[in-house]
Design a protein around this motif. Structure first.
Motif, short mmCIF file in Angstrom:
data_model
loop_
_atom_site.label_atom_id
_atom_site.label_comp_id
_atom_site.label_asym_id
_atom_site.label_seq_id
_atom_site.Cartn_x
_atom_site.Cartn_y
_atom_site.Cartn_z
N PRO A 110 31.93 43.50 53.74
CA PRO A 110 30.89 44.08 54.60
C PRO A 110 31.19 43.94 56.09
N GLU A 167 33.91 47.69 59.28
CA GLU A 167 32.94 48.71 59.67
C GLU A 167 33.38 50.14 59.32
N LEU A 168 34.65 50.32 59.02
CA LEU A 168 35.14 51.66 58.68
C LEU A 168 36.32 51.55 57.74
N TYR A 182 27.88 49.80 52.61
CA TYR A 182 27.23 50.31 53.82
C TYR A 182 28.20 50.24 55.00
N LYS A 183 29.06 51.25 55.10
CA LYS A 183 30.01 51.33 56.21
C LYS A 183 30.47 52.78 56.36
N LYS A 184 31.11 53.08 57.48
CA LYS A 184 31.69 54.40 57.65
C LYS A 184 32.84 54.59 56.69
#
Length: 477
Positions: free
Chosen positions: A222, A225-226, A245-247
């Motif tokens: 987590p 972030e991408l 839950y990330k790009k």
């Protein structure tokens, strides 16, 4: 014989520190099976260490600092272009014509990323434009992500890596690279070149290892972030499910049509069809996978296309005369051979080529291909040129849109109205008029829809947007 005779021994890096391990990956030439190089592999502990190093960060780079690193890397790549071309050839089986071209493309990526690093795309909004407005201004700026992961494929061992790393550097986002196990040597050499160009080590790590200990850990963490991935549809969709839950940037497969209408310049059509089908051994997501020819000119096109195909000599990738090297490995060539046989069983005819030796498959011209044949419904990643008759532009567009993919397309016509109609009605990320589906420059937007990706574009400028987030602030004015 291949030019490189020495075995290249490389390792992964955790923020510039070489991995310490006795576990090695052997990389062999698809052409003759010789050992090309070895790579030290990592494990879950190394993956966790790379994540921690990226998140810990270091001195922030100014725009000029980022420009300077990328521009120096470009200069170094130019100085070593032949070395990189030979290395790509050795581990991928691509001929020198293709590997030298790829080095030039990667050089452009570094150049454009360096230029973009100097630009500020911030916006200013006046707030006194409505009755409820105030005497203020809102400003925007882009800030780097905490950490990104890049997972790259085998078919462009240098350029695909550059397309992910360079935009990240241009924005100041730390990145962990997981290149393909089939072509890792070029990727690692590029990482070393970037370190040499002055890139702070915390900005970049590169790891290979068991999927459960490297790739899956990177995708699921987590704190990342991408995740930017280029590769197969199946793996891309798996990543989308696992990422959380990330790009997520997914550049997946293509089943790209080249539509040739009866008013087309025949010489141009034949050249585009051949270049689109056979360049890079057909291993491009934007390669021509289906040639859709209006029935009134079909026979003439086929006759001339077969003669053109004879110019694409398949053989030793190191031979200057070779225009089509191997595909990535023998199983890939066997698969391509099999889909041709299945199409023939359905009524298709092989007019030229089709012979396989190991990972080498001759450029292959196939006609009378049924519209439901596996080789044209699914992506065939190799030097195959299936030709299909269409009645008119409407029929061509319906056929072109009739697969799960929507990446790129091309149409050859002298009629501007038909060209514009095609642009409006082909459900593809790219529609090129009188050019191959894959034509682009390295900073222009690129990406597809449907199973070809999420519609998020790559290319240097669009990728930089993905590697950042927009922050707004306002001040009295």
């Amino acid at each position: 014989m291949l030019v490189l005779d020495e075995v290249t021994s490389l390792t992964g890096y955790i923020a510039g520190t070489p991995l310490q391990s006795d576990v090695l990956l052997e990389v062999k030439s698809p052409y003759d099976g010789r050992l090309v190089g070895t790579v030290t592999l990592g494990n879950r502990k190394d993956t966790e260490a790379a994540i921690a190093a990226g998140l810990k960060g270091g001195p922030l780079l100014t725009r000029y600092d980022r420009f300077a690193v990328l521009d120096k890397a470009r200069q170094l790549l130019e100085e070593r272009k032949e070395e990189f071309a030979q290395l790509i050839m050795s581990e991928s089986g691509l001929c020198l014509r293709e590997t030298r071209y790829e080095v030039g493309r990667a050089r452009d990526v570094l150049h454009f990323a360096a230029i973009e690093a100097l630009k500020d795309d911030g916006q200013v909004f006046s707030c006194d434009i409505s009755p409820q407005g105030k005497a203020r201004k809102i400003f925007t700026l882009r800030e780097p992500l905490s950490l990104a992961v890049a997972i790259t494929p085998f078919n462009h061992p240098l350029n695909q890596v550059a397309h992910k790393i360079a935009p990240a550097i241009a924005t100041g986002t730390p990145v962990i690279l997981k290149p393909s196990e089939k072509t890792p040597l070029t990727a690692i050499r590029l990482v070393e070149l970037l370190y040499e160009a002055g890139l702070p080590h915390h900005m970049l790590s590169v790891l290979l290892g068991p999927t459960a200990e490297v790739a899956e850990v990177l995708v699921q963490d987590p704190r990342v972030e991408l995740v930017s991935f280029t590769g197969s549809v199946a793996v891309g969709k798996h990543i989308a499910k696992q990422a959380g839950y990330k790009k997520v940037i997914l550049e997946l497969g293509g089943n790209d049509p080249l539509i040739i209408l009866e008013d087309a310049d025949m010489d141009l059509a034949v050249t585009l069809a051949a270049e689109g089908s056979y360049r890079n051994s057909g291993q491009r997501c934007t390669a021509v996978k289906r040639i859709l020819v209006q029935e009134s000119i079909h026979d003439e096109f086929v006759k001339r296309f077969v003669e053109k195909t004879k110019e694409y000599i398949c053989g030793d990738p190191a031979d200057a005369a070779t225009r089509v090297g191997t595909v990535i490995d023998e199983p890939a060539a066997v698969y391509l051979e099999d889909v041709v046989k299945k199409a023939v069983a359905q009524g298709a005819k092989v007019l030229y080529g089709g012979r396989r030796k190991g990972a080498s498959l001759e450029p292959t011209v196939i006609v009378d291909v049924p519209r439901d044949a596996q080789m044209v419904v699914q992506e065939s990643f190799g030097p195959l040129a299936p030709i299909m008759k269409v009645k008119d532009l409407e029929d061509a567009i319906a056929l072109a849109n009739g697969t799960a993919y929507g990446l790129s397309s091309g149409i050859v016509t002298r009629d501007m109205e038909k060209a514009i109609y095609a642009v409006k009605h082909l459900r593809m990320g790219t529609v090129n008029i009188n050019e191959v589906p894959g034509y682009r420059i390295e900073n222009s937007p690129f990406g597809g829809v449907k199973d070809s990706g999420l519609g998020i574009k790559e290319g240097v400028i669009e990728a930089m947007k993905c590697f950042t987030y927009v922050k707004t602030f306002s001040m009295p004015w």
